[in-house]
Scaffold this active site. Sequence first.
Site, mmCIF file in Angstrom:
data_model
loop_
_atom_site.group_PDB
_atom_site.id
_atom_site.type_symbol
_atom_site.label_atom_id
_atom_site.label_comp_id
_atom_site.label_asym_id
_atom_site.label_seq_id
_atom_site.Cartn_x
_atom_site.Cartn_y
_atom_site.Cartn_z
ATOM 1 N N LYS A 1 0.838 -1.210 0.000
ATOM 2 C CA LYS A 1 0.000 0.000 0.000
ATOM 3 C C LYS A 1 0.872 1.258 0.000
ATOM 4 O O LYS A 1 0.667 2.169 -0.796
ATOM 5 C CB LYS A 1 -0.913 0.033 1.247
ATOM 6 C CG LYS A 1 -1.835 -1.171 1.374
ATOM 7 C CD LYS A 1 -2.722 -1.062 2.596
ATOM 8 C CE LYS A 1 -2.003 -1.127 3.928
ATOM 9 N NZ LYS A 1 -1.305 -2.381 4.223
ATOM 10 N N ARG B 1 -10.141 0.742 7.920
ATOM 11 C CA ARG B 1 -9.536 -0.529 8.302
ATOM 12 C C ARG B 1 -10.482 -1.428 9.074
ATOM 13 O O ARG B 1 -10.074 -2.482 9.561
ATOM 14 C CB ARG B 1 -8.352 -0.225 9.193
ATOM 15 C CG ARG B 1 -7.076 -0.831 8.717
ATOM 16 C CD ARG B 1 -6.013 -0.249 9.596
ATOM 17 N NE ARG B 1 -4.822 -0.999 9.586
ATOM 18 C CZ ARG B 1 -3.761 -0.676 8.862
ATOM 19 N NH1 ARG B 1 -3.786 0.337 8.042
ATOM 20 N NH2 ARG B 1 -2.690 -1.383 8.963
ATOM 21 N N ARG C 1 11.944 -5.591 5.412
ATOM 22 C CA ARG C 1 11.753 -4.159 5.142
ATOM 23 C C ARG C 1 12.692 -3.320 6.014
ATOM 24 O O ARG C 1 12.913 -3.605 7.175
ATOM 25 C CB ARG C 1 10.306 -3.735 5.432
ATOM 26 C CG ARG C 1 10.138 -2.218 5.351
ATOM 27 C CD ARG C 1 8.695 -1.768 5.312
ATOM 28 N NE ARG C 1 7.909 -2.278 6.412
ATOM 29 C CZ ARG C 1 6.597 -2.184 6.478
ATOM 30 N NH1 ARG C 1 5.925 -1.620 5.487
ATOM 31 N NH2 ARG C 1 5.944 -2.673 7.505
ATOM 32 N N ARG D 1 11.152 -1.203 11.169
ATOM 33 C CA ARG D 1 9.982 -0.670 11.843
ATOM 34 C C ARG D 1 9.732 -1.506 13.088
ATOM 35 O O ARG D 1 9.871 -2.721 13.053
ATOM 36 C CB ARG D 1 8.774 -0.736 10.887
ATOM 37 C CG ARG D 1 8.115 0.603 10.707
ATOM 38 C CD ARG D 1 7.121 0.584 9.592
ATOM 39 N NE ARG D 1 5.880 -0.113 9.934
ATOM 40 C CZ ARG D 1 4.806 -0.126 9.156
ATOM 41 N NH1 ARG D 1 4.813 0.522 7.999
ATOM 42 N NH2 ARG D 1 3.730 -0.788 9.513
ATOM 43 N N ARG E 1 -0.531 -8.647 13.668
ATOM 44 C CA ARG E 1 -1.078 -7.757 12.637
ATOM 45 C C ARG E 1 -1.897 -8.556 11.619
ATOM 46 O O ARG E 1 -2.948 -8.104 11.171
ATOM 47 C CB ARG E 1 0.056 -6.981 11.951
ATOM 48 C CG ARG E 1 0.667 -5.923 12.870
ATOM 49 C CD ARG E 1 2.022 -5.467 12.403
ATOM 50 N NE ARG E 1 2.013 -4.771 11.139
ATOM 51 C CZ ARG E 1 3.088 -4.610 10.360
ATOM 52 N NH1 ARG E 1 4.258 -5.117 10.730
ATOM 53 N NH2 ARG E 1 3.002 -3.952 9.242
HETATM 54 P P1 AP5 Z 1 4.877 -1.503 1.847
HETATM 55 O O1 AP5 Z 1 4.567 -0.759 0.606
HETATM 56 O O2 AP5 Z 1 5.541 -0.770 2.945
HETATM 57 O O3 AP5 Z 1 3.557 -2.256 2.363
HETATM 58 P P2 AP5 Z 1 2.309 -1.744 3.200
HETATM 59 O O4 AP5 Z 1 1.114 -2.430 2.666
HETATM 60 O O5 AP5 Z 1 2.300 -0.254 3.256
HETATM 61 O O6 AP5 Z 1 2.674 -2.376 4.600
HETATM 62 P P3 AP5 Z 1 2.518 -1.791 6.056
HETATM 63 O O7 AP5 Z 1 3.307 -2.684 6.939
HETATM 64 O O8 AP5 Z 1 2.808 -0.322 6.093
HETATM 65 O O9 AP5 Z 1 0.984 -2.014 6.283
HETATM 66 P P4 AP5 Z 1 0.217 -1.964 7.598
HETATM 67 O O10 AP5 Z 1 -1.171 -1.835 7.116
HETATM 68 O O11 AP5 Z 1 0.484 -3.091 8.504
HETATM 69 O O12 AP5 Z 1 0.843 -0.682 8.355
HETATM 70 P P5 AP5 Z 1 0.342 0.812 8.558
HETATM 71 O O13 AP5 Z 1 1.531 1.665 8.617
HETATM 72 O O14 AP5 Z 1 -0.738 1.157 7.623
HETATM 73 O O15 AP5 Z 1 5.752 -2.782 1.436
HETATM 74 C C1 AP5 Z 1 6.244 -3.682 2.406
HETATM 75 C C2 AP5 Z 1 7.643 -4.160 2.004
HETATM 76 O O16 AP5 Z 1 7.550 -4.899 0.773
HETATM 77 C C3 AP5 Z 1 8.645 -3.022 1.709
HETATM 78 O O17 AP5 Z 1 9.917 -3.421 2.125
HETATM 79 C C4 AP5 Z 1 8.578 -2.829 0.188
HETATM 80 O O18 AP5 Z 1 9.815 -2.348 -0.326
HETATM 81 C C5 AP5 Z 1 8.285 -4.265 -0.278
HETATM 82 N N1 AP5 Z 1 7.447 -4.334 -1.471
HETATM 83 C C6 AP5 Z 1 6.409 -3.517 -1.822
HETATM 84 N N2 AP5 Z 1 5.860 -3.920 -2.977
HETATM 85 C C7 AP5 Z 1 6.539 -5.034 -3.338
HETATM 86 C C8 AP5 Z 1 6.401 -5.942 -4.439
HETATM 87 N N3 AP5 Z 1 5.475 -5.789 -5.386
HETATM 88 N N4 AP5 Z 1 7.265 -6.998 -4.499
HETATM 89 C C9 AP5 Z 1 8.211 -7.198 -3.548
HETATM 90 N N5 AP5 Z 1 8.392 -6.364 -2.497
HETATM 91 C C10 AP5 Z 1 7.553 -5.306 -2.389
HETATM 92 O O19 AP5 Z 1 -0.286 0.738 10.022
HETATM 93 C C11 AP5 Z 1 0.537 0.528 11.151
HETATM 94 C C12 AP5 Z 1 -0.305 0.559 12.423
HETATM 95 O O20 AP5 Z 1 -0.930 1.853 12.551
HETATM 96 C C13 AP5 Z 1 -1.451 -0.444 12.508
HETATM 97 O O21 AP5 Z 1 -0.994 -1.702 12.967
HETATM 98 C C14 AP5 Z 1 -2.361 0.268 13.509
HETATM 99 O O22 AP5 Z 1 -1.873 0.130 14.820
HETATM 100 C C15 AP5 Z 1 -2.225 1.731 13.126
HETATM 101 N N6 AP5 Z 1 -3.222 2.140 12.106
HETATM 102 C C16 AP5 Z 1 -2.950 2.517 10.816
HETATM 103 N N7 AP5 Z 1 -4.098 2.799 10.161
HETATM 104 C C17 AP5 Z 1 -5.103 2.609 11.061
HETATM 105 C C18 AP5 Z 1 -6.519 2.713 10.989
HETATM 106 N N8 AP5 Z 1 -7.146 3.074 9.842
HETATM 107 N N9 AP5 Z 1 -7.241 2.397 12.108
HETATM 108 C C19 AP5 Z 1 -6.636 2.041 13.248
HETATM 109 N N10 AP5 Z 1 -5.300 1.905 13.396
HETATM 110 C C20 AP5 Z 1 -4.540 2.182 12.297
HETATM 111 MG MG MG Z 2 2.488 1.194 4.798
#
Ligand code: AP5
Ligand code: MG
Length: 222
Positions: free
Chosen positions: A13, A88, A127, A160, A171
């Site tokens: 994402k 989410r 990552r 991270r 997660r």
């Molecule tokens: P990346 O692009 O970083 O993936 P991502 O989907 O953004 O993963 P996240 O870990 O950020 O998702 P998440 O939903 O768990 O975390 P968030 O920060 O939103 O890619 C991942 C890795 O793969 C990277 O190393 C990249 O280089 C690699 N990659 C990408 N594409 C690739 C491909 N095609 N092939 C190979 N490699 C690839 O949320 C974190 C926390 O915040 C949550 O746990 C929660 O506590 C809180 N939070 C966030 N949003 C909310 C909400 N709406 N409500 C409540 N709590 C929330």
């Molecule tokens: Mg992300």
Amino acid sequence: MIIVLLGPPGSGKGTQAELIRKNFGFYKISIGDMFREAIKREDNIGKKAKRYLATGKLVPDSLVLKMVKREFVSRKGRRNIIFDGFPRNINQARDFNEFLNSVNKKIALVFYFDIPFSILSERLLQRRICPRCGAVYNLGTAPPISHNICDRCGSILAKREDDRAEIVKNRFQVYEKETAPVKKFYSKKEVLVNINSDANEDGIWRLVKKHIDRKFNQEKTK
Ligand code: AP5
Ligand code: MG
């Protein structure tokens, strides 16, 4: 145009949100990034969110929805916005819909990044992020040129906090229980685009771009 990026942890994402921002000039709202910045600043939001991010749980809806609405209102006149990782759960999705109705807007596209957890754990464990400029790397698929050093700003890369195996497991469980149903919610609204994300970044980006281009063309001819 409003776009939502939906998918499990590590599904890409953030990577695709950044490409949409850079190539189409969208305003990006990533709640996860906003929380991580608030935690770094140790401000009020950071203090409230810290324990949820550290354990991989969702931050309470009341706080998330307040932040989203505030950010939406202060989006500096931008018409095109991407939401990375929001909504989410079903409650957030419903509340967001009501909010958009009240401001006479609607979601144009929801990209669902479809990929099995077995591939994602490896991606998350590999990552690395730049604590200074926010660049994202992957030691397996997108490594920096010099080991552990950010290509963009020369800082030492970090892992991270929530990319540790035991937290990743939590997660995934939270995703399965709370976020997976959001996909069904949007499939009923006919805005959902399923993207097979077990592919390289460029291939996924070409598909995402094609759908956005098509949507812009449709809007032009309306
Ligand atoms: P990346 O692009 O970083 O993936 P991502 O989907 O953004 O993963 P996240 O870990 O950020 O998702 P998440 O939903 O768990 O975390 P968030 O920060 O939103 O890619 C991942 C890795 O793969 C990277 O190393 C990249 O280089 C690699 N990659 C990408 N594409 C690739 C491909 N095609 N092939 C190979 N490699 C690839 O949320 C974190 C926390 O915040 C949550 O746990 C929660 O506590 C809180 N939070 C966030 N949003 C909310 C909400 N709406 N409500 C409540 N709590 C929330
Ligand atoms: Mg992300």
